[in-house]
Design a protein around this motif. Structure first.
Motif, PDB file in Angstrom:
ATOM      1  N   ASN A   1      78.774  39.876 -17.356  1.00  0.00           N
ATOM      2  CA  ASN A   1      79.349  41.008 -16.633  1.00  0.00           C
ATOM      3  C   ASN A   1      80.453  41.611 -17.498  1.00  0.00           C
ATOM      4  OD1 ASN A   1      80.859  42.702 -14.916  1.00  0.00           O
ATOM      5  ND2 ASN A   1      80.292  41.513 -13.118  1.00  0.00           N
ATOM      6  N   GLU A   2      80.159  42.751 -18.093  1.00  0.00           N
ATOM      7  CA  GLU A   2      81.108  43.371 -19.023  1.00  0.00           C
ATOM      8  C   GLU A   2      82.357  43.855 -18.291  1.00  0.00           C
ATOM      9  OE1 GLU A   2      81.163  46.776 -22.558  1.00  0.00           O
ATOM     10  OE2 GLU A   2      79.396  46.496 -21.294  1.00  0.00           O
ATOM     11  N   GLU A   3      82.182  44.420 -17.110  1.00  0.00           N
ATOM     12  CA  GLU A   3      83.332  44.906 -16.346  1.00  0.00           C
ATOM     13  C   GLU A   3      84.181  43.741 -15.835  1.00  0.00           C
ATOM     14  OE1 GLU A   3      84.333  48.011 -15.934  1.00  0.00           O
ATOM     15  OE2 GLU A   3      82.678  48.751 -17.168  1.00  0.00           O
ATOM     16  N   GLY A   4      83.520  42.706 -15.361  1.00  0.00           N
ATOM     17  CA  GLY A   4      84.247  41.542 -14.852  1.00  0.00           C
ATOM     18  C   GLY A   4      84.739  40.609 -15.940  1.00  0.00           C
ATOM     19  N   LYS A   5      84.279  40.829 -17.181  1.00  0.00           N
ATOM     20  CA  LYS A   5      84.692  40.030 -18.336  1.00  0.00           C
ATOM     21  C   LYS A   5      84.402  38.548 -18.108  1.00  0.00           C
ATOM     22  CE  LYS A   5      88.486  43.257 -19.221  1.00  0.00           C
ATOM     23  NZ  LYS A   5      89.948  43.420 -19.399  1.00  0.00           N
ATOM     24  N   ARG A   6      83.173  38.259 -17.699  1.00  0.00           N
ATOM     25  CA  ARG A   6      82.821  36.864 -17.427  1.00  0.00           C
ATOM     26  C   ARG A   6      81.308  36.680 -17.455  1.00  0.00           C
ATOM     27  NH1 ARG A   6      84.329  39.043 -12.438  1.00  0.00           N
ATOM     28  NH2 ARG A   6      82.648  39.141 -10.895  1.00  0.00           N
ATOM     29  N   ILE A   7      80.904  35.428 -17.606  1.00  0.00           N
ATOM     30  CA  ILE A   7      79.511  35.074 -17.401  1.00  0.00           C
ATOM     31  C   ILE A   7      79.385  34.611 -15.957  1.00  0.00           C
ATOM     32  CG2 ILE A   7      79.017  34.511 -19.796  1.00  0.00           C
ATOM     33  CD1 ILE A   7      79.421  31.556 -19.056  1.00  0.00           C
ATOM     34  N   GLN A   8      78.228  34.833 -15.362  1.00  0.00           N
ATOM     35  CA  GLN A   8      78.081  34.529 -13.945  1.00  0.00           C
ATOM     36  C   GLN A   8      76.608  34.363 -13.596  1.00  0.00           C
ATOM     37  OE1 GLN A   8      79.910  38.114 -12.439  1.00  0.00           O
ATOM     38  NE2 GLN A   8      77.981  39.243 -12.434  1.00  0.00           N
ATOM     39  N   ASN A   9      76.347  33.933 -12.369  1.00  0.00           N
ATOM     40  CA  ASN A   9      74.979  33.819 -11.882  1.00  0.00           C
ATOM     41  C   ASN A   9      74.394  35.212 -11.656  1.00  0.00           C
ATOM     42  OD1 ASN A   9      74.474  30.870 -11.435  1.00  0.00           O
ATOM     43  ND2 ASN A   9      76.267  31.074 -10.118  1.00  0.00           N
ATOM     44  N   ASN A  10      73.135  35.367 -12.048  1.00  0.00           N
ATOM     45  CA  ASN A  10      72.421  36.614 -11.787  1.00  0.00           C
ATOM     46  C   ASN A  10      71.591  36.410 -10.515  1.00  0.00           C
ATOM     47  OD1 ASN A  10      70.665  38.749 -11.631  1.00  0.00           O
ATOM     48  ND2 ASN A  10      70.125  38.738 -13.802  1.00  0.00           N
ATOM     49  N   TYR A  11      72.074  36.959  -9.399  1.00  0.00           N
ATOM     50  CA  TYR A  11      71.447  36.693  -8.108  1.00  0.00           C
ATOM     51  C   TYR A  11      70.138  37.451  -7.907  1.00  0.00           C
ATOM     52  CZ  TYR A  11      75.793  34.339  -7.077  1.00  0.00           C
ATOM     53  OH  TYR A  11      76.862  33.475  -7.122  1.00  0.00           O
ATOM     54  N   HIS A  12      69.710  38.217  -8.910  1.00  0.00           N
ATOM     55  CA  HIS A  12      68.408  38.867  -8.853  1.00  0.00           C
ATOM     56  C   HIS A  12      67.348  38.053  -9.588  1.00  0.00           C
ATOM     57  CE1 HIS A  12      69.902  42.511  -6.985  1.00  0.00           C
ATOM     58  NE2 HIS A  12      70.924  42.478  -7.821  1.00  0.00           N
ATOM     59  N   ARG A  13      67.775  36.927 -10.187  1.00  0.00           N
ATOM     60  CA  ARG A  13      66.820  36.057 -10.867  1.00  0.00           C
ATOM     61  C   ARG A  13      67.052  34.605 -10.448  1.00  0.00           C
ATOM     62  NH1 ARG A  13      65.449  38.174 -17.013  1.00  0.00           N
ATOM     63  NH2 ARG A  13      64.125  39.881 -16.323  1.00  0.00           N
ATOM     64  N   LYS A  14      66.344  34.214  -9.426  1.00  0.00           N
ATOM     65  CA  LYS A  14      66.445  32.861  -8.904  1.00  0.00           C
ATOM     66  C   LYS A  14      65.576  31.933  -9.735  1.00  0.00           C
ATOM     67  CE  LYS A  14      66.217  30.352  -4.524  1.00  0.00           C
ATOM     68  NZ  LYS A  14      65.893  30.465  -3.078  1.00  0.00           N
ATOM     69  N   CYS A  15      66.123  30.784 -10.093  1.00  0.00           N
ATOM     70  CA  CYS A  15      65.419  29.862 -10.987  1.00  0.00           C
ATOM     71  C   CYS A  15      64.041  29.479 -10.478  1.00  0.00           C
ATOM     72  CB  CYS A  15      66.263  28.601 -11.187  1.00  0.00           C
ATOM     73  SG  CYS A  15      67.625  28.824 -12.359  1.00  0.00           S
ATOM     74  N   LEU A  16      63.944  29.168  -9.211  1.00  0.00           N
ATOM     75  CA  LEU A  16      62.684  28.680  -8.657  1.00  0.00           C
ATOM     76  C   LEU A  16      61.612  29.766  -8.593  1.00  0.00           C
ATOM     77  CD1 LEU A  16      64.004  26.369  -5.785  1.00  0.00           C
ATOM     78  CD2 LEU A  16      63.277  25.729  -8.092  1.00  0.00           C
ATOM     79  N   ASP A  17      62.009  31.034  -8.752  1.00  0.00           N
ATOM     80  CA  ASP A  17      61.037  32.128  -8.715  1.00  0.00           C
ATOM     81  C   ASP A  17      60.461  32.436 -10.086  1.00  0.00           C
ATOM     82  OD1 ASP A  17      61.488  32.384  -6.016  1.00  0.00           O
ATOM     83  OD2 ASP A  17      62.944  34.028  -6.223  1.00  0.00           O
ATOM     84  N   LEU A  18      61.009  31.822 -11.134  1.00  0.00           N
ATOM     85  CA  LEU A  18      60.570  32.123 -12.498  1.00  0.00           C
ATOM     86  C   LEU A  18      59.404  31.234 -12.908  1.00  0.00           C
ATOM     87  CD1 LEU A  18      64.056  32.459 -14.239  1.00  0.00           C
ATOM     88  CD2 LEU A  18      62.650  34.265 -13.240  1.00  0.00           C
ATOM     89  N   ASN A  19      58.724  31.673 -13.942  1.00  0.00           N
ATOM     90  CA  ASN A  19      57.609  30.895 -14.494  1.00  0.00           C
ATOM     91  C   ASN A  19      57.730  30.851 -16.013  1.00  0.00           C
ATOM     92  OD1 ASN A  19      55.216  29.480 -14.776  1.00  0.00           O
ATOM     93  ND2 ASN A  19      53.939  31.325 -14.684  1.00  0.00           N
ATOM     94  N   PRO A  20      58.123  29.711 -16.600  1.00  0.00           N
ATOM     95  CA  PRO A  20      58.490  28.470 -15.904  1.00  0.00           C
ATOM     96  C   PRO A  20      59.886  28.582 -15.266  1.00  0.00           C
ATOM     97  CG  PRO A  20      58.805  28.210 -18.247  1.00  0.00           C
ATOM     98  CD  PRO A  20      58.168  29.567 -18.063  1.00  0.00           C
ATOM     99  N   PRO A  21      60.162  27.771 -14.247  1.00  0.00           N
ATOM    100  CA  PRO A  21      61.463  27.859 -13.563  1.00  0.00           C
ATOM    101  C   PRO A  21      62.581  27.220 -14.366  1.00  0.00           C
ATOM    102  CG  PRO A  21      60.152  26.103 -12.613  1.00  0.00           C
ATOM    103  CD  PRO A  21      59.265  26.800 -13.618  1.00  0.00           C
ATOM    104  N   CYS A  22      63.813  27.616 -14.070  1.00  0.00           N
ATOM    105  CA  CYS A  22      64.971  26.936 -14.650  1.00  0.00           C
ATOM    106  C   CYS A  22      65.534  25.986 -13.593  1.00  0.00           C
ATOM    107  CB  CYS A  22      66.032  27.943 -15.108  1.00  0.00           C
ATOM    108  SG  CYS A  22      66.556  29.154 -13.857  1.00  0.00           S
ATOM    109  N   PRO A  23      66.353  25.015 -13.985  1.00  0.00           N
ATOM    110  CA  PRO A  23      66.873  24.035 -13.025  1.00  0.00           C
ATOM    111  C   PRO A  23      67.832  24.681 -12.020  1.00  0.00           C
ATOM    112  CG  PRO A  23      67.134  23.267 -15.294  1.00  0.00           C
ATOM    113  CD  PRO A  23      66.774  24.709 -15.365  1.00  0.00           C
ATOM    114  N   THR A  24      68.061  23.999 -10.934  1.00  0.00           N
ATOM    115  CA  THR A  24      69.009  24.489  -9.933  1.00  0.00           C
ATOM    116  C   THR A  24      70.450  24.263 -10.365  1.00  0.00           C
ATOM    117  OG1 THR A  24      68.826  22.366  -8.775  1.00  0.00           O
ATOM    118  CG2 THR A  24      67.401  24.163  -8.019  1.00  0.00           C
TER     119      THR A  24
END
Length: 212
Positions: free
Chosen positions: A98-121
């Motif tokens: 997040n460039e405006e927030g000046k931080r790394i953060q969770n992307n709530y539009h990409r849920k791990c379990l919805d990906l193929n292959p998924p990422c861990p929780t």
């Protein structure tokens, strides 16, 4: 390559310390820079980390918290950025910058379990190279459409829920009317029956008196 003088803030007056801290203790945003793509393997990640030299960057002059190399898509999912930041745990979602927030953060539009292959929780932000499905870029218009679809779906669900509640309320009202009507009818019949029974009882009493 960014380097730090470890004792700079202890050897200079306070007013000079603030100036040097800006130079030697840059913010996350000051270290961030766009790249064509993020590393796709542990080896490539370590090579990029060596170039950034994040471990020698201080967060500020009074607190020595170690920076580490990171690489993530921006919030629009259309650009890759590498930067130095403190390690965080991602909780069920891909990481974004997040460039405006000046931080790394969770992307709530990409849920791990919805990906193929998924990422861990739960995983370290410094190990995102293991989950390349999180680095899939999209066009900004596609992301906007996705957000609009999610908003529409939420509104539809809310409307549906409201309609269900209204329908249930109407059904409950109908049942109350039926029950109350039944009580009135049965009550009326009981009163009429009682009156008829009393009249018959009185007649029988009169007849007994006459015959006696």
């Amino acid at each position: 390559m960014l380097k730090v003088k470890p004792f700079c803030c202890l050897l200079i007056p306070f007013y000079e310390m603030q100036v040097l801290c800006v130079i030697n203790c840059p913010s996350i945003q000051q270290t961030a820079r766009p790249v064509n793509e993020c590393p796709k393997s542990e080896v490539a990640w370590k090579e990029a980390a060596a170039r950034m030299n994040c471990e020698h960057i201080m967060q500020n002059c009074s607190q020595q918290r170690q920076y580490e190399y990171h690489c993530a898509l921006n919030i629009f999912l259309n650009e890759s950025w590498e930067l130095c930041s403190i390690m965080k745990y991602m909780l069920g979602y891909c990481m974004e910058y997040n460039e405006e927030g000046k931080r790394i953060q969770n992307n709530y539009h990409r849920k791990c379990l919805d990906l193929n292959p998924p990422c861990p929780t739960r995983y370290k932000s410094t190990e995102t190279y293991k989950y390349q499905s999180c680095y899939k870029k999209v066009k900004e218009n596609d992301l906007l459409s996705s957000k609009l679809s999610e908003t529409t779906l939420r509104l539809d669900n809310t409307t549906s829920s409201t309609n269900d509640k209204n329908h249930n309320g109407e059904m409950q009202s109908d049942w109350i009317i039926v029950v109350m009507s039944s009580i009135v009818i049965f009550g009326t019949l009981a009163v009429v029956g009682y009156i008829i029974w009393r009249k018959k009882l009185n007649r029988l009493k009169k007849m007994r008196i006459l015959y006696h």
